[in-house]
Design a protein around this motif. Sequence first.
Motif, PDB file in Angstrom:
ATOM      1  N   UNK A  77      -3.424   1.707   6.222  1.00 27.02           N
ATOM      2  CA  UNK A  77      -3.155   2.907   5.423  1.00 27.02           C
ATOM      3  C   UNK A  77      -3.146   2.527   3.946  1.00 27.02           C
ATOM      4  N   UNK A  78      -3.984   3.141   3.179  1.00 25.26           N
ATOM      5  CA  UNK A  78      -4.039   2.911   1.725  1.00 25.26           C
ATOM      6  C   UNK A  78      -3.152   3.920   1.053  1.00 25.26           C
ATOM      7  N   UNK A  79      -1.999   3.443   0.555  1.00 26.50           N
ATOM      8  CA  UNK A  79      -1.004   4.347  -0.043  1.00 26.50           C
ATOM      9  C   UNK A  79      -1.338   4.732  -1.466  1.00 26.50           C
ATOM     10  N   UNK A  80      -2.290   4.018  -2.059  1.00 26.67           N
ATOM     11  CA  UNK A  80      -2.654   4.343  -3.447  1.00 26.67           C
ATOM     12  C   UNK A  80      -3.945   5.121  -3.473  1.00 26.67           C
ATOM     13  N   UNK A  81      -4.066   5.986  -4.408  1.00 26.26           N
ATOM     14  CA  UNK A  81      -5.274   6.769  -4.577  1.00 26.26           C
ATOM     15  C   UNK A  81      -6.320   5.966  -5.321  1.00 26.26           C
ATOM     16  N   UNK A  82      -7.470   6.543  -5.567  1.00 24.85           N
ATOM     17  CA  UNK A  82      -8.558   5.807  -6.220  1.00 24.85           C
ATOM     18  C   UNK A  82      -8.199   5.418  -7.645  1.00 24.85           C
ATOM     19  N   UNK A  83      -7.330   6.143  -8.321  1.00 23.59           N
ATOM     20  CA  UNK A  83      -6.964   5.829  -9.692  1.00 23.59           C
ATOM     21  C   UNK A  83      -5.693   5.011  -9.779  1.00 23.59           C
ATOM     22  N   UNK A  84      -5.314   4.357  -8.638  1.00 27.03           N
ATOM     23  CA  UNK A  84      -4.148   3.478  -8.579  1.00 27.03           C
ATOM     24  C   UNK A  84      -2.868   4.190  -8.944  1.00 27.03           C
ATOM     25  N   UNK A  85      -2.766   5.448  -8.643  1.00 31.36           N
ATOM     26  CA  UNK A  85      -1.538   6.211  -8.874  1.00 31.36           C
ATOM     27  C   UNK A  85      -0.982   6.637  -7.542  1.00 31.36           C
ATOM     28  N   UNK A  86       0.329   6.741  -7.474  1.00 32.40           N
ATOM     29  CA  UNK A  86       0.974   7.154  -6.256  1.00 32.40           C
ATOM     30  C   UNK A  86       0.918   8.659  -6.122  1.00 32.40           C
ATOM     31  N   UNK A  87       1.205   9.093  -4.961  1.00 29.06           N
ATOM     32  CA  UNK A  87       1.193  10.531  -4.699  1.00 29.06           C
ATOM     33  C   UNK A  87       2.228  11.207  -5.557  1.00 29.06           C
ATOM     34  N   UNK A  88       1.795  12.239  -6.277  1.00 28.27           N
ATOM     35  CA  UNK A  88       2.706  12.934  -7.182  1.00 28.27           C
ATOM     36  C   UNK A  88       3.791  13.684  -6.446  1.00 28.27           C
ATOM     37  N   UNK A  89       3.519  14.004  -5.214  1.00 27.38           N
ATOM     38  CA  UNK A  89       4.494  14.808  -4.477  1.00 27.38           C
ATOM     39  C   UNK A  89       5.592  13.972  -3.845  1.00 27.38           C
ATOM     40  N   UNK A  90       5.437  12.631  -3.890  1.00 24.16           N
ATOM     41  CA  UNK A  90       6.414  11.740  -3.270  1.00 24.16           C
ATOM     42  C   UNK A  90       7.030  10.872  -4.351  1.00 24.16           C
ATOM     43  N   UNK A  91       8.325  10.731  -4.386  1.00 22.58           N
ATOM     44  CA  UNK A  91       9.036   9.909  -5.363  1.00 22.58           C
ATOM     45  C   UNK A  91       9.244   8.515  -4.799  1.00 22.58           C
ATOM     46  N   UNK A  92       8.708   7.486  -5.503  1.00 24.94           N
ATOM     47  CA  UNK A  92       8.796   6.107  -5.055  1.00 24.94           C
ATOM     48  C   UNK A  92       9.719   5.336  -5.993  1.00 24.94           C
ATOM     49  N   UNK A  93      10.274   4.242  -5.545  1.00 25.87           N
ATOM     50  CA  UNK A  93      11.188   3.413  -6.326  1.00 25.87           C
ATOM     51  C   UNK A  93      10.688   1.982  -6.323  1.00 25.87           C
ATOM     52  N   UNK A  94      10.883   1.286  -7.435  1.00 28.59           N
ATOM     53  CA  UNK A  94      10.498  -0.119  -7.513  1.00 28.59           C
ATOM     54  C   UNK A  94      11.633  -0.993  -7.049  1.00 28.59           C
ATOM     55  N   UNK A  95      11.500  -2.338  -7.277  1.00 26.26           N
ATOM     56  CA  UNK A  95      12.485  -3.270  -6.781  1.00 26.26           C
ATOM     57  C   UNK A  95      13.817  -3.173  -7.511  1.00 26.26           C
ATOM     58  N   UNK A  96      13.797  -2.546  -8.692  1.00 24.66           N
ATOM     59  CA  UNK A  96      15.049  -2.396  -9.447  1.00 24.66           C
ATOM     60  C   UNK A  96      15.762  -1.113  -9.097  1.00 24.66           C
ATOM     61  N   UNK A  97      15.112  -0.298  -8.316  1.00 21.24           N
ATOM     62  CA  UNK A  97      15.718   0.967  -7.946  1.00 21.24           C
ATOM     63  C   UNK A  97      15.343   2.104  -8.856  1.00 21.24           C
ATOM     64  N   UNK A  98      14.413   1.854  -9.841  1.00 22.40           N
ATOM     65  CA  UNK A  98      14.004   2.894 -10.770  1.00 22.40           C
ATOM     66  C   UNK A  98      12.800   3.645 -10.212  1.00 22.40           C
ATOM     67  N   UNK A  99      12.760   4.955 -10.388  1.00 22.30           N
ATOM     68  CA  UNK A  99      11.612   5.719  -9.931  1.00 22.30           C
ATOM     69  C   UNK A  99      10.381   5.403 -10.776  1.00 22.30           C
ATOM     70  N   UNK A 100       9.190   5.323 -10.098  1.00 20.59           N
ATOM     71  CA  UNK A 100       7.943   5.013 -10.789  1.00 20.59           C
ATOM     72  C   UNK A 100       6.888   6.003 -10.349  1.00 20.59           C
ATOM     73  N   UNK A 101       5.898   6.196 -11.245  1.00 18.48           N
ATOM     74  CA  UNK A 101       4.786   7.066 -10.926  1.00 18.48           C
ATOM     75  C   UNK A 101       3.490   6.296 -10.832  1.00 18.48           C
ATOM     76  N   UNK A 102       3.367   5.182 -11.619  1.00 22.86           N
ATOM     77  CA  UNK A 102       2.152   4.388 -11.616  1.00 22.86           C
ATOM     78  C   UNK A 102       2.529   2.942 -11.305  1.00 22.86           C
ATOM     79  N   UNK A 103       1.908   2.384 -10.320  1.00 19.69           N
ATOM     80  CA  UNK A 103       2.299   1.048  -9.888  1.00 19.69           C
ATOM     81  C   UNK A 103       1.890  -0.026 -10.871  1.00 19.69           C
ATOM     82  N   UNK A 104       1.003   0.375 -11.870  1.00 12.63           N
ATOM     83  CA  UNK A 104       0.560  -0.611 -12.864  1.00 12.63           C
ATOM     84  C   UNK A 104       1.250  -0.408 -14.214  1.00 12.63           C
ATOM     85  N   UNK A 105       2.230   0.522 -14.278  1.00 14.05           N
ATOM     86  CA  UNK A 105       2.965   0.702 -15.532  1.00 14.05           C
ATOM     87  C   UNK A 105       3.831  -0.522 -15.797  1.00 14.05           C
ATOM     88  N   UNK A 106       3.837  -0.967 -17.074  1.00 14.63           N
ATOM     89  CA  UNK A 106       4.645  -2.130 -17.417  1.00 14.63           C
ATOM     90  C   UNK A 106       6.047  -1.706 -17.788  1.00 14.63           C
TER      91      UNK A 106
END
Length: 209
Positions: free
Chosen positions: A180-209
């Motif tokens: 299952x490829x959880x990322x879209x073609x533009x390397x962004x997560x699904x806008x309708x689902x809220x994801x969290x990183x390892x620090x517990x902060x919500x993120x929208x783009x997995x490549x954001x610094x």
Amino acid sequence: MELQLLLTLPWIAGLFCQTELYTFKHVKVFASSTSPNEGENVTLKCAVCGGNSSANYHMYLCKNGVAVQMQKLTGDNDAIFALTTITSRESGNYSCVYANKKIPYSEVNSTGKYSIIIQVKSENKSLPGTLTTTLAPDGQKYEVIQLILILIAILLALLGMCYIAYRKIYKTILFTFPTVNTASADNTLDDNVLYYDHTGQPVQDIYDS
């Protein structure tokens, strides 16, 4: 010539004297059963209806015109004959005749004026569930049974193979998961689902610094 004739006459006379003509009287016959089963007993009664109250006589039971049993009687007594533990060989036409003297069985050849037919029924019982074929020899019966058993064995083998194949296919489908490829073609997560990183902060783009 006359001498030869005189010598021949006694021989001819002796021949006629040795030849006996038997006269049989017919009587009615009754049976306890005319269609018995094999192994049963049948009683046959030969009834004398008067006219012989003081004479001695011999009663013969005939089967198909041949004497099979004899009784010596006196007066109006009826003759009783028994057929014990009969088989199909006792089937036939039975009649009764009597004579005033004893006669060899081989000389009693009379069907009688009155007769009855006894037909012995042979018992051919089969066990429940036993396969038999009508009017087929025993060898053919066994061949039919063997053929059916072989067909049943082949059917069971096919069912077993189908069951094994089904189990293999079922396990393959159950334990195989697609990637299952959880990322879209533009390397962004699904806008309708809220994801969290390892620090517990919500993120929208997995490549954001």
